[in-house]
Design a protein around this motif. Sequence first.
Motif, PDB file in Angstrom:
ATOM      1  N   ALA A  78      25.682  57.520  50.447  1.00 12.83           N
ATOM      2  CA  ALA A  78      25.348  56.821  49.495  1.00 12.83           C
ATOM      3  C   ALA A  78      25.001  55.283  50.064  1.00 12.83           C
ATOM      4  O   ALA A  78      24.019  54.942  49.342  1.00 12.83           O
ATOM      5  N   ARG A  79      25.256  55.012  51.294  1.00 14.92           N
ATOM      6  CA  ARG A  79      24.457  53.710  51.782  1.00 14.92           C
ATOM      7  C   ARG A  79      23.575  53.688  52.685  1.00 14.92           C
ATOM      8  O   ARG A  79      22.991  52.764  53.077  1.00 14.92           O
ATOM      9  N   GLY A  80      23.058  55.068  53.243  1.00 15.06           N
ATOM     10  CA  GLY A  80      22.199  55.063  54.103  1.00 15.06           C
ATOM     11  C   GLY A  80      22.377  54.491  55.432  1.00 15.06           C
ATOM     12  O   GLY A  80      23.644  54.476  55.873  1.00 15.06           O
ATOM     13  N   ALA A  81      21.225  54.361  56.430  1.00 14.93           N
ATOM     14  CA  ALA A  81      21.564  53.828  57.727  1.00 14.93           C
ATOM     15  C   ALA A  81      21.280  52.674  58.087  1.00 14.93           C
ATOM     16  O   ALA A  81      21.209  52.214  59.270  1.00 14.93           O
ATOM     17  N   ASP A  82      21.471  51.716  57.037  1.00 12.08           N
ATOM     18  CA  ASP A  82      21.242  50.221  57.462  1.00 12.08           C
ATOM     19  C   ASP A  82      22.549  49.474  56.943  1.00 12.08           C
ATOM     20  O   ASP A  82      22.471  49.036  55.834  1.00 12.08           O
ATOM     21  N   PRO A  83      23.478  49.622  57.855  1.00 12.71           N
ATOM     22  CA  PRO A  83      24.537  48.603  57.784  1.00 12.71           C
ATOM     23  C   PRO A  83      24.339  47.194  57.371  1.00 12.71           C
ATOM     24  O   PRO A  83      25.056  46.607  56.507  1.00 12.71           O
ATOM     25  N   GLU A  84      23.376  46.555  57.664  1.00 15.06           N
ATOM     26  CA  GLU A  84      23.075  45.131  57.456  1.00 15.06           C
ATOM     27  C   GLU A  84      22.865  44.833  56.054  1.00 15.06           C
ATOM     28  O   GLU A  84      23.244  43.863  55.409  1.00 15.06           O
ATOM     29  N   ALA A  85      22.380  46.050  55.159  1.00 14.14           N
ATOM     30  CA  ALA A  85      22.084  45.743  53.864  1.00 14.14           C
ATOM     31  C   ALA A  85      23.349  45.541  52.960  1.00 14.14           C
ATOM     32  O   ALA A  85      23.283  44.964  51.986  1.00 14.14           O
ATOM     33  N   ILE A  86      24.425  46.027  53.608  1.00 14.91           N
ATOM     34  CA  ILE A  86      25.692  46.191  52.721  1.00 14.91           C
ATOM     35  C   ILE A  86      26.561  44.749  53.147  1.00 14.91           C
ATOM     36  O   ILE A  86      27.590  44.688  52.441  1.00 14.91           O
ATOM     37  N   VAL A  87      26.120  43.925  54.160  1.00 17.50           N
ATOM     38  CA  VAL A  87      27.150  42.923  54.564  1.00 17.50           C
ATOM     39  C   VAL A  87      26.808  41.753  53.485  1.00 17.50           C
ATOM     40  O   VAL A  87      25.611  41.478  53.022  1.00 17.50           O
ATOM     41  N   ARG A  88      27.727  41.092  53.147  1.00 21.14           N
ATOM     42  CA  ARG A  88      27.578  40.010  51.922  1.00 21.14           C
ATOM     43  C   ARG A  88      26.987  38.678  52.831  1.00 21.14           C
ATOM     44  O   ARG A  88      27.442  38.538  53.919  1.00 21.14           O
ATOM     45  N   PRO A  89      25.997  37.883  52.188  1.00 17.80           N
ATOM     46  CA  PRO A  89      25.530  36.972  52.869  1.00 17.80           C
ATOM     47  C   PRO A  89      26.427  35.988  53.109  1.00 17.80           C
ATOM     48  O   PRO A  89      26.437  35.023  54.140  1.00 17.80           O
ATOM     49  N   GLU A  90      27.331  35.763  52.318  1.00 15.85           N
ATOM     50  CA  GLU A  90      28.451  34.716  52.394  1.00 15.85           C
ATOM     51  C   GLU A  90      29.273  35.055  53.518  1.00 15.85           C
ATOM     52  O   GLU A  90      29.711  34.184  54.482  1.00 15.85           O
ATOM     53  N   ALA A  91      29.599  36.323  53.735  1.00 17.67           N
ATOM     54  CA  ALA A  91      30.526  36.787  54.794  1.00 17.67           C
ATOM     55  C   ALA A  91      29.549  36.561  56.408  1.00 17.67           C
ATOM     56  O   ALA A  91      30.360  36.038  57.285  1.00 17.67           O
ATOM     57  N   HIS A  92      28.492  36.832  56.285  1.00 20.32           N
ATOM     58  CA  HIS A  92      27.543  36.609  57.551  1.00 20.32           C
ATOM     59  C   HIS A  92      27.773  35.365  57.957  1.00 20.32           C
ATOM     60  O   HIS A  92      27.530  34.793  58.936  1.00 20.32           O
ATOM     61  N   ALA A  93      27.435  34.296  56.604  1.00 24.28           N
ATOM     62  CA  ALA A  93      27.385  32.789  56.956  1.00 24.28           C
ATOM     63  C   ALA A  93      28.936  32.543  57.611  1.00 24.28           C
ATOM     64  O   ALA A  93      28.791  31.468  58.514  1.00 24.28           O
ATOM     65  N   ILE A 121      31.431  33.997  58.981  1.00 20.71           N
ATOM     66  CA  ILE A 121      31.698  34.576  60.306  1.00 20.71           C
ATOM     67  C   ILE A 121      30.861  33.728  61.557  1.00 20.71           C
ATOM     68  O   ILE A 121      31.590  33.255  62.531  1.00 20.71           O
ATOM     69  N   ARG A 122      29.626  33.299  60.928  1.00 23.48           N
ATOM     70  CA  ARG A 122      28.784  32.534  62.170  1.00 23.48           C
ATOM     71  C   ARG A 122      29.245  31.288  62.205  1.00 23.48           C
ATOM     72  O   ARG A 122      29.347  30.607  63.479  1.00 23.48           O
ATOM     73  N   VAL A 123      29.749  30.462  61.044  1.00 23.06           N
ATOM     74  CA  VAL A 123      30.354  28.969  61.247  1.00 23.06           C
ATOM     75  C   VAL A 123      31.563  29.212  61.918  1.00 23.06           C
ATOM     76  O   VAL A 123      31.827  28.169  62.702  1.00 23.06           O
ATOM     77  N   ALA A 124      32.612  30.025  61.828  1.00 23.10           N
ATOM     78  CA  ALA A 124      33.838  30.225  62.430  1.00 23.10           C
ATOM     79  C   ALA A 124      33.583  30.572  64.186  1.00 23.10           C
ATOM     80  O   ALA A 124      33.959  29.709  64.741  1.00 23.10           O
ATOM     81  N   ARG A 135      38.815  32.198  66.819  1.00 26.69           N
ATOM     82  CA  ARG A 135      39.035  33.604  67.110  1.00 26.69           C
ATOM     83  C   ARG A 135      38.729  34.408  65.792  1.00 26.69           C
ATOM     84  O   ARG A 135      39.310  34.000  64.596  1.00 26.69           O
ATOM     85  N   LEU A 136      38.123  35.488  65.901  1.00 17.80           N
ATOM     86  CA  LEU A 136      37.790  36.350  64.748  1.00 17.80           C
ATOM     87  C   LEU A 136      38.418  37.759  65.028  1.00 17.80           C
ATOM     88  O   LEU A 136      38.281  38.352  66.098  1.00 17.80           O
ATOM     89  N   ALA A 137      39.209  38.240  64.022  1.00 21.11           N
ATOM     90  CA  ALA A 137      39.782  39.670  64.155  1.00 21.11           C
ATOM     91  C   ALA A 137      39.611  40.276  62.784  1.00 21.11           C
ATOM     92  O   ALA A 137      39.344  39.719  61.767  1.00 21.11           O
ATOM     93  N   PHE A 172      35.264  32.518  50.479  1.00 24.92           N
ATOM     94  CA  PHE A 172      34.954  32.200  51.845  1.00 24.92           C
ATOM     95  C   PHE A 172      35.400  30.791  52.228  1.00 24.92           C
ATOM     96  O   PHE A 172      35.607  30.179  53.302  1.00 24.92           O
ATOM     97  N   SER A 173      34.912  30.009  51.220  1.00 26.13           N
ATOM     98  CA  SER A 173      34.840  28.213  51.424  1.00 26.13           C
ATOM     99  C   SER A 173      36.470  28.384  51.597  1.00 26.13           C
ATOM    100  O   SER A 173      36.817  27.196  52.234  1.00 26.13           O
ATOM    101  N   GLU A 174      37.272  28.827  50.774  1.00 23.79           N
ATOM    102  CA  GLU A 174      38.755  28.431  50.869  1.00 23.79           C
ATOM    103  C   GLU A 174      39.266  28.916  52.140  1.00 23.79           C
ATOM    104  O   GLU A 174      40.209  28.172  52.834  1.00 23.79           O
TER     105      GLU A 174
END
Length: 231
Positions: free
Chosen positions: A90-105, A107-110, A116-118, A207-209
């Motif tokens: 269903a989602r093809g071969a591009d994992p980056e396409a399904i990452v939430r932009p809010e999640a990416h931002a 995770i990078r901020v943290a 620490r990230l888990a 994510f802000s919370e």
Amino acid sequence: MNPPSALVLDFGGVVTRTLFETHRLSEAALGLPPGSLTWRGPFAPETDVLWRRMQDDEISERDYWMERTREVGRLVGEEWSAMETFVRRARGADPEAIVRPEAHAAIRVAHAAGIRLAVLSNELDLFYGADFRQRLPLLSLFDPIVDATHTGILKPDPRAYAAVADALGVPASSCVFVDDQARNVAGAGRAGMRAVHFEVRDPHRSFSEALAHFGLALDLPESVAERTDNA
């Protein structure tokens, strides 16, 4: 209470968009007519009886998705017995396409702040396949990744939360846990973690919370639209 030092995220639904949000993409990838997939889970619980049964603890999350896997497999004329088949087809071969932009931002901020990230997931490798982690570079920022695919311990079992805290080498009270399932959030709270219920319909606020527990802000304008094809 001491300041937290670790951010623990569920994966599917928190880091990635849910399958509920990508029906049009799934239909196109599977060669199904638009409108073939109608179940919407938290986006329309009144029309998704199976979702309501899961929320009432009549069936597990895995039971829910295995039923959807079999259902979609029948729609394409096949017998599917593994969630991995559904997700990859269903989602093809591009994992980056399904990452939430809010999640990416977030995770990078943290990560930039030394947090620490888990990941604490019930089904990361089960749903996405064993090679998925290598194909999504963002996951390299997480240490550890605790996955019930291998441990056999599903949230909200208290042992799942203890396992990720032990792997991080911190007490549960030092962890901020984020999950889109209310029962998993409640389980984290009982385990002594600071817990955030992730609202899939408002990822920016969620994510802000979570970042606010660390005194951090989400560096992403609220005007950034969630990438969804189910508007």
